[in-house]
Design a protein around this motif. Sequence first.
Motif, mmCIF file in Angstrom:
data_model
loop_
_atom_site.group_PDB
_atom_site.id
_atom_site.type_symbol
_atom_site.label_atom_id
_atom_site.label_comp_id
_atom_site.label_asym_id
_atom_site.label_seq_id
_atom_site.Cartn_x
_atom_site.Cartn_y
_atom_site.Cartn_z
ATOM 1 N N GLU A 70 0.844 -1.190 0.000
ATOM 2 C CA GLU A 70 0.000 0.000 0.000
ATOM 3 C C GLU A 70 0.884 1.245 0.000
ATOM 4 O OE1 GLU A 70 -2.774 -0.073 3.177
ATOM 5 O OE2 GLU A 70 -3.729 -1.958 2.531
ATOM 6 N N PRO A 71 0.954 1.965 -1.108
ATOM 7 C CA PRO A 71 1.823 3.153 -1.187
ATOM 8 C C PRO A 71 1.350 4.249 -0.234
ATOM 9 C CG PRO A 71 1.078 2.419 -3.362
ATOM 10 C CD PRO A 71 0.260 1.687 -2.360
ATOM 11 N N THR A 72 2.315 4.972 0.281
ATOM 12 C CA THR A 72 2.019 6.125 1.138
ATOM 13 C C THR A 72 2.657 7.375 0.539
ATOM 14 O OG1 THR A 72 3.981 5.731 2.510
ATOM 15 C CG2 THR A 72 1.912 4.686 3.204
ATOM 16 N N LYS A 73 2.150 8.524 0.956
ATOM 17 C CA LYS A 73 2.635 9.785 0.396
ATOM 18 C C LYS A 73 4.085 10.050 0.780
ATOM 19 C CE LYS A 73 -1.890 12.037 0.174
ATOM 20 N NZ LYS A 73 -2.735 13.168 0.636
ATOM 21 N N TRP A 74 4.463 9.704 2.000
ATOM 22 C CA TRP A 74 5.838 9.993 2.410
ATOM 23 C C TRP A 74 6.831 9.120 1.637
ATOM 24 C CZ3 TRP A 74 8.959 6.213 4.465
ATOM 25 C CH2 TRP A 74 8.345 5.090 5.017
ATOM 26 N N GLN A 75 6.403 7.906 1.265
ATOM 27 C CA GLN A 75 7.262 7.073 0.429
ATOM 28 C C GLN A 75 7.421 7.675 -0.966
ATOM 29 O OE1 GLN A 75 5.081 3.405 0.720
ATOM 30 N NE2 GLN A 75 6.281 2.656 2.475
ATOM 31 N N THR A 76 6.346 8.234 -1.473
ATOM 32 C CA THR A 76 6.410 8.906 -2.780
ATOM 33 C C THR A 76 7.431 10.031 -2.753
ATOM 34 O OG1 THR A 76 4.058 8.421 -3.173
ATOM 35 C CG2 THR A 76 5.075 10.122 -4.537
ATOM 36 N N VAL A 77 7.417 10.808 -1.685
ATOM 37 C CA VAL A 77 8.344 11.935 -1.561
ATOM 38 C C VAL A 77 9.789 11.452 -1.490
ATOM 39 C CG1 VAL A 77 9.053 13.853 -0.083
ATOM 40 C CG2 VAL A 77 6.628 13.433 -0.493
ATOM 41 N N LEU A 78 10.037 10.419 -0.696
ATOM 42 C CA LEU A 78 11.410 9.920 -0.547
ATOM 43 C C LEU A 78 11.938 9.340 -1.870
ATOM 44 C CD1 LEU A 78 11.364 8.207 2.980
ATOM 45 C CD2 LEU A 78 12.304 10.428 2.342
ATOM 46 N N ILE A 79 11.099 8.604 -2.580
ATOM 47 C CA ILE A 79 11.523 8.066 -3.888
ATOM 48 C C ILE A 79 11.826 9.204 -4.846
ATOM 49 C CG2 ILE A 79 10.797 6.717 -5.887
ATOM 50 C CD1 ILE A 79 9.078 5.022 -3.970
ATOM 51 N N LEU A 80 10.973 10.228 -4.829
ATOM 52 C CA LEU A 80 11.189 11.389 -5.699
ATOM 53 C C LEU A 80 12.535 12.038 -5.410
ATOM 54 C CD1 LEU A 80 8.497 14.051 -6.568
ATOM 55 C CD2 LEU A 80 10.798 14.762 -5.951
ATOM 56 N N TRP A 81 12.867 12.190 -4.141
ATOM 57 C CA TRP A 81 14.159 12.798 -3.784
ATOM 58 C C TRP A 81 15.321 11.948 -4.299
ATOM 59 C CZ3 TRP A 81 13.199 14.351 2.059
ATOM 60 C CH2 TRP A 81 12.268 15.414 2.085
ATOM 61 N N GLY A 82 15.195 10.637 -4.164
ATOM 62 C CA GLY A 82 16.275 9.760 -4.628
ATOM 63 C C GLY A 82 16.476 9.831 -6.126
ATOM 64 N N VAL A 83 15.376 9.864 -6.872
ATOM 65 C CA VAL A 83 15.459 9.950 -8.329
ATOM 66 C C VAL A 83 16.094 11.271 -8.757
ATOM 67 C CG1 VAL A 83 14.088 10.117 -10.438
ATOM 68 C CG2 VAL A 83 13.523 8.391 -8.721
ATOM 69 N N MET A 84 15.694 12.351 -8.122
ATOM 70 C CA MET A 84 16.240 13.651 -8.479
ATOM 71 C C MET A 84 17.710 13.768 -8.081
ATOM 72 S SD MET A 84 13.893 15.154 -10.150
ATOM 73 C CE MET A 84 13.582 13.481 -10.766
ATOM 74 N N ALA A 85 18.098 13.084 -7.026
ATOM 75 C CA ALA A 85 19.512 13.064 -6.652
ATOM 76 C C ALA A 85 20.341 12.399 -7.746
ATOM 77 C CB ALA A 85 19.691 12.330 -5.323
ATOM 78 N N PHE A 86 19.798 11.343 -8.352
ATOM 79 C CA PHE A 86 20.473 10.684 -9.475
ATOM 80 C C PHE A 86 20.655 11.657 -10.636
ATOM 81 C CE2 PHE A 86 19.540 8.724 -13.650
ATOM 82 C CZ PHE A 86 20.711 7.988 -13.820
ATOM 83 N N ALA A 87 19.613 12.428 -10.960
ATOM 84 C CA ALA A 87 19.708 13.400 -12.054
ATOM 85 C C ALA A 87 20.768 14.453 -11.774
ATOM 86 C CB ALA A 87 18.343 14.057 -12.281
#
Length: 551
Positions: A187-204
Motif C-alpha cells: 500500500e503506497p504512502t505519500k511519504w514514500q512517494t516523496v522519498l523516492i522522488l528525492w532519490g530519483v532527483m539526486a540521481f539526475a
Amino acid sequence: MASSQISTSKDDKDDIELRVKTPSDKDDDGQLPPTTRTYSRHSANLNDDEQLQRLGKKPLLNRSFGFMPILGFACSALLSWEGIVTNSGLALTNGGPAGVIWGFLINWIGTLSVNAVLAELSSIAPTAGGQYHWVAMMAPASCSAFLTYLTAWLTTMSWQFIAVSIGYIISTMMQGIIVLATARSYEPTKWQTVLILWGVMAFAVIVNSTTSRALAKFEGLVLVLHLVGFFAVLIPMVYLAPHIDPADVFSTFLNGGGWANQALSFFVGFPSGSSALIGADCAVHMSEEIQHAAMVVPRALMYTIIINGSLAFAMIIVMLICLSDLDAAMKSAETLFYPFIQIFYSAVKSREGACVMAGLILVLSMSSSVGIYASASRMMWSFARDKGLPFSQQLVKLTKDQLPANAIFTTLGITVLLSLIILGSSVALGALISLVVAALFSSYLLSCGLLLWRRCTGALQPYSTNWESLDSGRLTWGPWRVPEPLGTINNVVACLYCAFLLFWSFWPQYTPVTPETMNWSILVFGSVVGFCILWYVFRARHYFKGPIKEI
C-alpha cells in the motif's frame, strides 16, 4: 571587458582561431574565462563563439554536444512513446480510444509547426535563454523589457515544474510497479512517494554534476535505449495480447467526464495528448554547449518531433488495439496509478513480464530526468546571467569544468520544496504540474507571435555569413529557415495551435466540478502572471532591461 581577435594560422589558412582576451583570473562577475577554440571555414562559416559574441554574450560553456548527442538529449527529455502510455488516462476518459488517436495527431501536427518556428528562431539566436532572448530581439522597444521579463519567468517556471512533474511520475510509477509485483499487498504512502522522488532527483543531479562531455555520452546512450526500449515493449504487446477490431479503435469515442456533448469532451481531453511532445526546446537551452548550434539545434528540434511523434503514434495504435478491457484499465489507476501497467498485465498475462515492460519505461523516465534537469538549470543560469533572478550573482557562477552547479542544485532545492506539497494535497501538486502546458506554450505563443509580426513587416534581413557587415541591432535570418510562403503559413498555424491549446488546458476534467476535480492551473497561472507584472512594475523595471550586453 573581453575583446576578441581573429587570426589565421600560417600553416593552414582554412582554420580560424578565435581568441577571447580575458584576465588570467576570473572576471568581476565571478565567471571563468572562455577557452580558445578553432573552427573551419568549410563548416558554413558557423563560428559558434563569434556568433554568441555578436549577440552580446561571452562564450563560457564547453561545446561538447554534436548532433547525435543533442538528438538523444532531446528525444529522452521529450519521453514521447513512454509519455503517451503514461498520460493517456485522461484522454481515454474524455475522448476514448478514438479521441486519443485523433487528438494526438492534431497535437503532433501543431507541435511540429511550433517547433519549426522555434527552429527558425534558434538559428537566428542560439542562446541558452531561448524564448526570452528572442522576445527581447523582436518586441517593440516600448514593451520589450516587460515582455522579456514575463517570458523569462514563464519559461524558467515551466522547466522547474517539469522537473517536479517528472520526479512525481517516476516515483508513483515505481510504486505502481511494486503494487503489481506484490499482487496489491503493498500500500503506497505519500511519504514514500516523496522519498523516492528525492532519490530519483539526486540521481539526475549526480549525472549533471559530471563534465559536459560525460553528459553528452550519456545522452547518446539514452537515444539507443529509447529506440531499443520501444521495440522491447511493442513486440510482446503485438504477439501476446488479444486484439480488438481496429475499426472500433478509430471510431469509439467516450464521454467519461459527463460533459454536455462528445465534441466538448474530446476538446477537454485534447491537451493531454500534447504532454508527450512537450520539452523539445530543451535543445535550445543547451545551445551554448552545442557545436555549430545555428544548424544543429534546428535540425535536432525537427528530427526530435518527427522521430518521437512516429514512435508515440505507433505505440498508441498498438496499446489501444490490445486494450481488451477498458473499464479494468481505467479502474486500475486507483491502485496502480497508471492504466498502462494494467494494460501490460492484461496483454502478456504475466505479472513478471508486465513489471519488466513497465520497468523499461521507468528506466527511460529516470534517464529523461537528467536532460530535464540540465535544461532547467541552463534556463535558470541564463536568466540569472541577465540579473533577472534573486541571488543572480551566485546562480551564475560556474565550476572549474564550466558547469552551472549552483543552478543545478538550486533546481534540486526547488524540487524538494515543491514535492512536500504531496504530503498535504496531491490536488495542489497536480495544479502546479498542469501549469506546465500553460506556462510553456505561453512563452511559445509570445515568440511565435512576434516572429510573425516581424516577418510580415519585412523586418528580417536575408542570412549572411559576413558577420562584420551586420549591425548588432539588425534582425537577420539564420542559416536554417522555412522557405516562403510556407514559413509565414506555418507561423500562423503555430500561433493558432498555441492559443487553442492554452484555452483548453485550463478546463477541468469532470463535471460537476468540485474542489477535488477543479483544474486549479488557471488560478495558479493567473497568480504567477499577476505577481510577475506587479513585481516588474514596482521593482524589476528599475534594474531589468533585457539580455545584458556582456561584450
